[in-house]
Design an enzyme around this catalytic site. Sequence first.
Site, PDB file in Angstrom:
ATOM      1  N   HIS A 115       0.867  -1.149   0.074  1.00 11.32           N
ATOM      2  CA  HIS A 115       0.038  -0.064   0.110  1.00 11.32           C
ATOM      3  C   HIS A 115       0.940   1.212  -0.117  1.00 11.32           C
ATOM      4  O   HIS A 115       1.799   1.361   1.042  1.00 11.32           O
ATOM      5  CB  HIS A 115      -0.886   0.049   1.322  1.00 11.32           C
ATOM      6  CG  HIS A 115      -1.855  -1.070   1.177  1.00 11.32           C
ATOM      7  ND1 HIS A 115      -2.254  -1.859   2.248  1.00 11.32           N
ATOM      8  CD2 HIS A 115      -2.778  -1.539  -0.035  1.00 11.32           C
ATOM      9  CE1 HIS A 115      -3.283  -2.641   2.033  1.00 11.32           C
ATOM     10  NE2 HIS A 115      -3.395  -2.631   0.565  1.00 11.32           N
ATOM     11  N   GLU A 118       1.646   3.423   3.115  1.00  9.73           N
ATOM     12  CA  GLU A 118       2.192   2.698   4.175  1.00  9.73           C
ATOM     13  C   GLU A 118       3.664   2.646   4.095  1.00  9.73           C
ATOM     14  O   GLU A 118       4.093   1.776   3.576  1.00  9.73           O
ATOM     15  CB  GLU A 118       1.342   1.421   4.486  1.00  9.73           C
ATOM     16  CG  GLU A 118       0.076   1.539   4.787  1.00  9.73           C
ATOM     17  CD  GLU A 118      -0.973   0.436   4.913  1.00  9.73           C
ATOM     18  OE1 GLU A 118      -0.217  -0.822   4.738  1.00  9.73           O
ATOM     19  OE2 GLU A 118      -2.123   0.335   4.532  1.00  9.73           O
ATOM     20  N   HIS A 222       3.401  -3.717   6.577  1.00  8.93           N
ATOM     21  CA  HIS A 222       2.218  -2.635   6.367  1.00  8.93           C
ATOM     22  C   HIS A 222       2.264  -1.714   7.667  1.00  8.93           C
ATOM     23  O   HIS A 222       3.085  -1.751   8.293  1.00  8.93           O
ATOM     24  CB  HIS A 222       0.777  -3.536   6.401  1.00  8.93           C
ATOM     25  CG  HIS A 222       0.523  -4.496   5.192  1.00  8.93           C
ATOM     26  ND1 HIS A 222      -0.355  -4.050   4.149  1.00  8.93           N
ATOM     27  CD2 HIS A 222       1.267  -5.354   4.784  1.00  8.93           C
ATOM     28  CE1 HIS A 222      -0.189  -4.990   3.209  1.00  8.93           C
ATOM     29  NE2 HIS A 222       0.558  -5.819   3.503  1.00  8.93           N
ATOM     30  N   GLU A 326       1.839  -5.416  10.635  1.00  2.00           N
ATOM     31  CA  GLU A 326       1.332  -4.159  10.770  1.00  2.00           C
ATOM     32  C   GLU A 326       2.352  -3.459  11.699  1.00  2.00           C
ATOM     33  O   GLU A 326       2.337  -3.744  12.764  1.00  2.00           O
ATOM     34  CB  GLU A 326       0.002  -4.158  11.269  1.00  2.00           C
ATOM     35  CG  GLU A 326      -0.808  -4.848  10.331  1.00  2.00           C
ATOM     36  CD  GLU A 326      -1.480  -3.847   8.948  1.00  2.00           C
ATOM     37  OE1 GLU A 326      -0.972  -2.810   8.901  1.00  2.00           O
ATOM     38  OE2 GLU A 326      -2.076  -4.347   8.322  1.00  2.00           O
TER      39      GLU A 326
END
Length: 445
Positions: A115, A118, A222, A326
């Site tokens: 992404h 990110e 991420h 994440e």
Amino acid sequence: MEARKKLFLIYFMLAGSTFAQSFHNPSLNGAEETSTNLGEVESRENAPDLEFQYHDHDQMTRYLRAVSAKYPELTALYSIGKSVQGRDLWVMVVSVSPYEHMIGKPDVKYVANIHGNEAVGRELLLHLIQYLVTSYATDPYVKWLLDNTRIHLMPSMNPDGFAISREGQCDTIHGRHNARRHDLNRNFPDFFKANTKQPQPETEAVKQWISKIQFVLSGSLHGGALVASYPFDNTPSSRICRSSVLCSVFQNYEHTPSISPDDDVFKHLSLVYSKNHAKMSRGVSCKSGSPRFENGITNGAAWYPLTGGMQDYNYLWHGCMEVTLEISCCKYPPAHELPKYWQDNKQSLIKYLAEVHRGAHGFVMDENNNPVERAAIKIKGRDVNYHTTNFGEFWRILLPGTYRMDISAEGYLPQEVEFIVIDSHPTLLNVTLRSAKFLLRTNNA
């Protein structure tokens, strides 16, 4: 073929007596062990300059080329393809064998910035490259890892999305998608549901990449939360489920765990990352109303189900165990916070990759000591097929215990092997498959 046979015979003669010693990994005593202090003194002398700032595509390219020129014995830079707008999808290999696969030693990877907005993972992989090449001569743990593993690092899978993202934007979606406005982490084939989204150049390049290199372990970096999320991301309540054996173990409810056959291993891998991280294992919520993750890990579908994710594709199509990491509550935090993110994640990034040396691995050969390519490897009770490489190699990350493994290949008699996995080093299994034609000739003689 004769040269290859000689190479394998030499390897087998050495493997029996030296494998356990050469692959001994002091980190494999559970996720709780974090006593190994990775690079207490971080030397970056003589390395290309790398500031804690965000690097655009041209700056990143120049840095990667400078590292490759400075450390040709430890690095190799290659592109797996181009983005919609023509930017290279760079990958840096860091290893003592950067230009070719080391027989008997696994390939692993990290992919960041899938992404575009990110952005922390993109910079962390550049700093990981820097750390590995500058620590090889002084840090025994890093030396062991690079001597026995090929590490492939892709700092940006979505350089077009990054190009329009803006520093300081924590929660917006601007820049998340590629230049054709597709979410690349919803663009892969899906096990549970037909994915009708148009394939994108970035995802097609990744699919080709992992079909050519047999990766064993992977992490996808991420931002927007602080948690390690593991398969499955989707649920069998979707329209299509291609395996009744796999689907039968699930419940047809959303936001409940979608359990993979290797759930114990995925939980362990996720804990290795979260417990080596400075904050993740505390399970803190990023903001009011956000979920709190026990020990900093979650099953993907239990968090929220999605179709077309990269980690399920890696696992079910290619036998590569991937966890989604994440690593920042803010998707694109100010650059002055990057040193903190690097210190928080440095040990996790390295210890996670070392877990590839857990479980069982070996070779499948025929009676003439030729490698058996694409032999199916299946652990009883775990209904996911793994396959041997063109060198006959296989790897299976497993926790300590006793296992039975079925090995089969077209034209050969299947075999079943029982083996034990321990904690301190991987179990070496060399299997010989006998030709079905040979047995038929013998019975007719």
